[in-house]
Enzyme design. Sequence first.
Site, mmCIF file in Angstrom:
data_model
loop_
_atom_site.group_PDB
_atom_site.id
_atom_site.type_symbol
_atom_site.label_atom_id
_atom_site.label_comp_id
_atom_site.label_asym_id
_atom_site.label_seq_id
_atom_site.Cartn_x
_atom_site.Cartn_y
_atom_site.Cartn_z
ATOM 1 N N LYS A 11 -3.106 5.736 -4.011
ATOM 2 C CA LYS A 11 -1.761 6.021 -4.503
ATOM 3 C C LYS A 11 -1.601 5.949 -5.893
ATOM 4 C CE LYS A 11 0.515 2.317 -4.669
ATOM 5 N NZ LYS A 11 1.456 1.870 -5.741
ATOM 6 N N ASP A 138 3.184 -0.740 1.725
ATOM 7 C CA ASP A 138 2.827 0.653 1.300
ATOM 8 C C ASP A 138 2.095 1.321 2.406
ATOM 9 O OD1 ASP A 138 3.947 0.264 -1.267
ATOM 10 O OD2 ASP A 138 1.949 -0.343 -2.097
#
Length: 289
Positions: A11, A138
């Site tokens: 990401k 996350d």
Amino acid sequence: MPVLEIQAQAKLNLSLDVLRRREDGYHEMRMVMQTVDLCDQIRLETGTGEPLRMSSSLGFLPANEKNLAAAAALRLCEAVGADHGGLSIRLEKRIPVCAGLAGGSADAAAVLRGLNDLLSLGLSREELAEVGARVGSDVPYCVRGGTALAEGRGERLTPLPPLPSCYAVLCKPAFSVSTPELFGCIDRVRIRCRPDTGGLIAALKAGDLTGVARRMYNVFEDALPPRRRVEVRAIQNTLIQHGALGASMSGTGPTVFGLFDRAEAAQSARDALAESYSETFLTRIAGPV
């Protein structure tokens, strides 16, 4: 014995803002997250008849519950009372470690999705994200991927319109950043600039890639030690000079990335940075997992 191979995608933080330190010791965050095609490969095998076995292409990574991939498997089976009958997890790492790219969280999320399929658990993405929140901040985002606004510790997610198709060049300098130390620094430094998160979201809604790229910013850049900050900004300048529409640092760093609308410019930037940095990648934006 059932076997599944699954990808774990990295990401990027298109924006990252730290709003305040909370009473529970965590920080209130506001971030726009984006998945890219750079990924680890994970091989899951159930029914081995043996205790959890963990291995990786990088020998220095933990091969036990300290590895987020193994922790995710254990938390999932505990949450639903599932028996994997013996589990083997093999990681082929390509995402740089300690780089601000959520490599460990992406691996954990991929294990959650993979075991959900292998064990026929039938859990929704939302339910998997709830388990993931017990593993790392996350992980809930990495369970879903795509373009999203993440708030709180990162577990409160709002899907956003997709980032227009483009290329990303990622460059990790040859140093690592301590996330706990950087969070400690952010409480002491004066943040000189904050991302225009609202404007960035508006640009996403308009399909305006240039508008998104020009609004990218990460407040952790201000918390880096001066020498590291200079190197990060030098990489940003190289990306811009080679045609990046915008460049920023991802997560707590130190990976720097730039967005490009032309493949030739992206390749040129990648080649220029690869002369000095071995962990330099040319990749593309990806959608939800």
